[in-house]
Each structure stands twice: as structure tokens, then as C-alpha cells.
Design a protein around this motif. Structure first.
Motif, PDB file in Angstrom:
ATOM      1  N   THR A 208       0.814  -1.221   0.000  1.00 22.76           N
ATOM      2  CA  THR A 208       0.000   0.000   0.000  1.00 22.76           C
ATOM      3  C   THR A 208       0.845   1.268   0.000  1.00 22.76           C
ATOM      4  O   THR A 208       0.389   2.320  -0.450  1.00 22.76           O
TER       5      THR A 208
ATOM      6  N   LYS B 285      -9.264   1.550   8.775  1.00 28.61           N
ATOM      7  CA  LYS B 285      -8.215   1.751   7.772  1.00 28.61           C
ATOM      8  C   LYS B 285      -7.248   0.567   7.755  1.00 28.61           C
ATOM      9  O   LYS B 285      -6.867   0.065   6.691  1.00 28.61           O
TER      10      LYS B 285
ATOM     11  N   SER C  87      -9.036  -2.575   6.229  1.00 29.03           N
ATOM     12  CA  SER C  87      -9.112  -2.502   4.774  1.00 29.03           C
ATOM     13  C   SER C  87      -7.737  -2.713   4.148  1.00 29.03           C
ATOM     14  O   SER C  87      -7.613  -3.368   3.103  1.00 29.03           O
ATOM     15  N   GLU C  88      -6.723  -2.177   4.803  1.00 32.67           N
ATOM     16  CA  GLU C  88      -5.359  -2.375   4.314  1.00 32.67           C
ATOM     17  C   GLU C  88      -4.985  -3.857   4.341  1.00 32.67           C
ATOM     18  O   GLU C  88      -4.370  -4.376   3.403  1.00 32.67           O
TER      19      GLU C  88
ATOM     20  N   ASP D  49      -7.093  -6.327   4.143  1.00 33.57           N
ATOM     21  CA  ASP D  49      -7.859  -6.965   3.074  1.00 33.57           C
ATOM     22  C   ASP D  49      -7.110  -6.881   1.744  1.00 33.57           C
ATOM     23  O   ASP D  49      -6.971  -7.870   1.022  1.00 33.57           O
ATOM     24  N   ARG D  50      -6.658  -5.693   1.416  1.00 37.30           N
ATOM     25  CA  ARG D  50      -5.956  -5.481   0.140  1.00 37.30           C
ATOM     26  C   ARG D  50      -4.658  -6.265   0.091  1.00 37.30           C
ATOM     27  O   ARG D  50      -4.379  -6.971  -0.887  1.00 37.30           O
TER      28      ARG D  50
ATOM     29  N   LYS E  16     -19.392  -3.450   1.804  1.00 37.41           N
ATOM     30  CA  LYS E  16     -18.273  -2.573   1.438  1.00 37.41           C
ATOM     31  C   LYS E  16     -17.023  -3.395   1.154  1.00 37.41           C
ATOM     32  O   LYS E  16     -16.259  -3.096   0.225  1.00 37.41           O
ATOM     33  N   ARG E  17     -16.804  -4.432   1.962  1.00 38.51           N
ATOM     34  CA  ARG E  17     -15.633  -5.282   1.753  1.00 38.51           C
ATOM     35  C   ARG E  17     -15.657  -5.909   0.362  1.00 38.51           C
ATOM     36  O   ARG E  17     -14.643  -5.933  -0.345  1.00 38.51           O
TER      37      ARG E  17
ATOM     38  N   LYS F  85     -17.182  -4.855  -2.331  1.00 37.61           N
ATOM     39  CA  LYS F  85     -16.954  -3.818  -3.336  1.00 37.61           C
ATOM     40  C   LYS F  85     -15.472  -3.458  -3.411  1.00 37.61           C
ATOM     41  O   LYS F  85     -14.920  -3.279  -4.504  1.00 37.61           O
ATOM     42  N   ASP F  86     -14.829  -3.334  -2.251  1.00 36.96           N
ATOM     43  CA  ASP F  86     -13.406  -2.997  -2.231  1.00 36.96           C
ATOM     44  C   ASP F  86     -12.575  -4.120  -2.856  1.00 36.96           C
ATOM     45  O   ASP F  86     -11.634  -3.857  -3.618  1.00 36.96           O
TER      46      ASP F  86
ATOM     47  N   LYS G  87     -12.650  -4.035  -6.455  1.00 41.78           N
ATOM     48  CA  LYS G  87     -11.826  -2.930  -6.935  1.00 41.78           C
ATOM     49  C   LYS G  87     -10.349  -3.304  -6.939  1.00 41.78           C
ATOM     50  O   LYS G  87      -9.585  -2.888  -7.824  1.00 41.78           O
ATOM     51  N   TRP G  88      -9.924  -4.129  -5.938  1.00 43.70           N
ATOM     52  CA  TRP G  88      -8.510  -4.509  -5.826  1.00 43.70           C
ATOM     53  C   TRP G  88      -8.133  -5.748  -6.635  1.00 43.70           C
ATOM     54  O   TRP G  88      -6.954  -6.054  -6.785  1.00 43.70           O
TER      55      TRP G  88
END
Length: 289
Positions: free
Chosen positions: A28, A201, A204-205, A207-208, A250-251, A253-254, A257-258
């Protein structure tokens, strides 16, 4: 008196932020300020991990135990290889990777700093296959690689001591005393320091990063979408796996996106492990404690 207080608070800020280190999170690129070093965090983590494992009941399902260890080690190997290739090997050089499956019906897993990862048996009927398990373990490994616990510990310390004259006294007493207080704070937070309380934050980080880590290890990151759809379908809204995380909607959708980023690592992986079905512990709907 007012001027003295301003000066003292300024000293606190300079000590808190000046004595820390600025670190960059892999993948990230986010910057973070840490007031505690790896050795201090790992010492505290390993102590609490040993305490937890002494009371935990290891799974007796040999096949599932082997699967968790296999998938976990595949991920750890891929992550270490990536970090070494990018000059970041020292970030995990002290880690002692360990993957355990325990008898617990909750749909959950957690990772302590230093690579100590625990999976609850209740998670496996939801993951169903190794790729989905890799997504979860990748998320947990990401917390360790991104040093989220050290970051949380640093932030808690700043909140408790950074805006008070008591904080000034503690810091002016000496760096070693300050570190003693910091580690004492970690001990008082107990297991919650490692298993919950991360910011949205950070979640989500993770997750990515976890999606990318799974792809690096040869597991199809696309399976993350179906996994979180299953989690959303079985959710009772009363908490559970990553209950402090973003909502399932939201997860998903994110993650979508990733996925293009993760798929680049997946397509370049030399050998993708087979996606195999797990041996379900139970057909009943499990609790999401």
C-alpha cells in the motif's frame, strides 16, 4: 504557567514523534509512525501467544490441521520471497511462522506479531476451499507484516501520555522508563491488542494486502468475492469474523476494486496450488461469536 505547559506539551510531542521510527507498509505504501521496535513487540506477543496456546484445545482433525499449516506456509514463503526481492526482508527476519487450528466454533482467525496464526475450526465450513482459506490467512499475515499491532500500541500510548503533563513526566524520566510503560500498556490490553481493535483503515489495508499475498502464493484471489458473499449470507448481524471490519457489502466492493492488482501477482505465480474442499466440521450453522 500557561507558557510552561505549552513548552512541556511541545516536548512531549517531540519525544513521542521524534523517538519513533517512520515505516512504510508494503504493497500500500502507507507511512506509519511507530514508538516501539520489533523486538519489544515480539517479546510481548510471544509471551501472550504461549499463554493462549496453553489453554487452547488443538484440533484433532489431522487433515484440516495439515491443510491450515500447508496453506499458511505457502503464504509465508511467498510473502518472505516478495519482501526479500524488494529489500524488505529485514522486516520479517525475526518472525517465527506458526499456523495452528484449534477447537473453537466461532467463525474467526487471528495473527499475533511475529507470524503466530490461529484458525478456529468454525471458520472452515465457511471457507470451504483452500483458496478462500488463503484469503483469510493472507489477511491475518498482512496484519503482522504491516505491523498493525505495533501501530495500535503506539497510538494507544500517544493517547494516554501524549496530551497530559503525566506524559511529560513519564517521557522525561528516560526512554527506558517510557518503553517500560509502553510494554505495560500492551500487557494491559492483553489479547485484544492482537485479535481486535484495529482501525477500519488497518482492516481494509489488511484486506488489500491479504488478497495480493494469496495471489502471490498461487491462490485465485477471485474466490474472495464468493467467500465474503457466504459470510454475508450466514451473518446474523451479531458480530463474528472481523466484526470490527468494514461491512460485508463494502468489503466485497473494495475487493472487486482490488482484484485487478491482485490478479497481476496471480498470473505471474509459477505454480498455483489446487483448490481443494475442506473436511467440514459440522453441517450446522455455526456461531459468529
Amino acid at each position: 504557567m500557561k507558557n510552561i505547559r505549552i513548552i512541556l506539551l511541545a516536548l512531549v510531542s517531540s519525544v513521542l514523534f521524534g523517538c519513533g521510527t517512520t515505516s512504510t507498509v508494503p504493497i500500500t505504501g502507507r507511512k506509519q509512525n511507530l514508538l516501539v521496535n520489533d523486538q519489544e513487540v515480539l517479546t510481548l506477543s510471544y509471551q501472550q501467544y504461549q499463554q493462549y496456546m496453553q489453554s487452547a484445545k488443538p484440533s484433532t482433525n489431522a487433515s484440516n490441521v495439515a491443510m491450515v499449516k500447508r496453506v499458511g506456509q505457502n503464504l509465508a514463503n511467498a510473502v518472505v520471497k516478495y519482501l526479500n526481492a524488494h529489500g524488505l526482508g529485514n522486516e520479517v527476519s525475526q518472525y517465527q511462522w506458526e499456523f495452528n487450528l484449534v477447537q473453537e466454533r466461532s467463525v474467526n482467525a487471528f495473527c499475533m506479531p511475529g507470524g503466530k496464526i490461529v484458525v478456529y475450526e468454525g471458520l472452515l465450513p465457511v471457507t470451504r476451499d483452500e483458496s478462500s482459506l488463503a484469503v483469510v490467512l493472507g489477511h491475518e499475515i498482512a496484519h503482522a507484516v504491516a505491523k498493525h499491532s505495533a501501530e495500535r500500541l503506539s497510538n494507544e500510548y500517544k493517547k494516554q501520555y501524549g496530551v497530559s503533563l503525566l506524559g511529560v513526566g513519564a517521557q522525561m524520566a528516560g526512554a527506558s522508563d517510557g518503553m517500560t510503560q509502553l510494554l505495560g500498556l500492551g500487557a494491559s490490553l492483553g489479547s485484544s491488542l492482537w485479535t481486535s481493535g484495529f482501525s477500519r483503515k488497518q482492516e481494509s489495508e489488511a484486506d488489500r494486502m491479504g488478497l495480493v499475498f494469496a495471489a502471490m502464493a498461487g491462490y485465485d484471489p477471485q474466490t474472495a468475492v464468493a467467500f465474503w458473499q457466504r459470510m454475508a449470507a450466514q451473518s446474523s448481524g451479531s458480530g463474528g469474523l472481523f466484526s470490527d471490519h468494514p461491512s460485508d457489502e463494502k468489503r466485497i466492493k473494495d475487493i472487486q476494486k482490488w482484484l485487478p492488482e491482485a490478479k497481476k501477482y496471480y498470473s505471474s505465480s509459477t505454480s498455483a496450488p489446487k483448490t481443494t474442499k475442506t473436511l467440514h466440521i459440522s453441517s450446522k450453522k455455526l456461531s459468529r461469536k
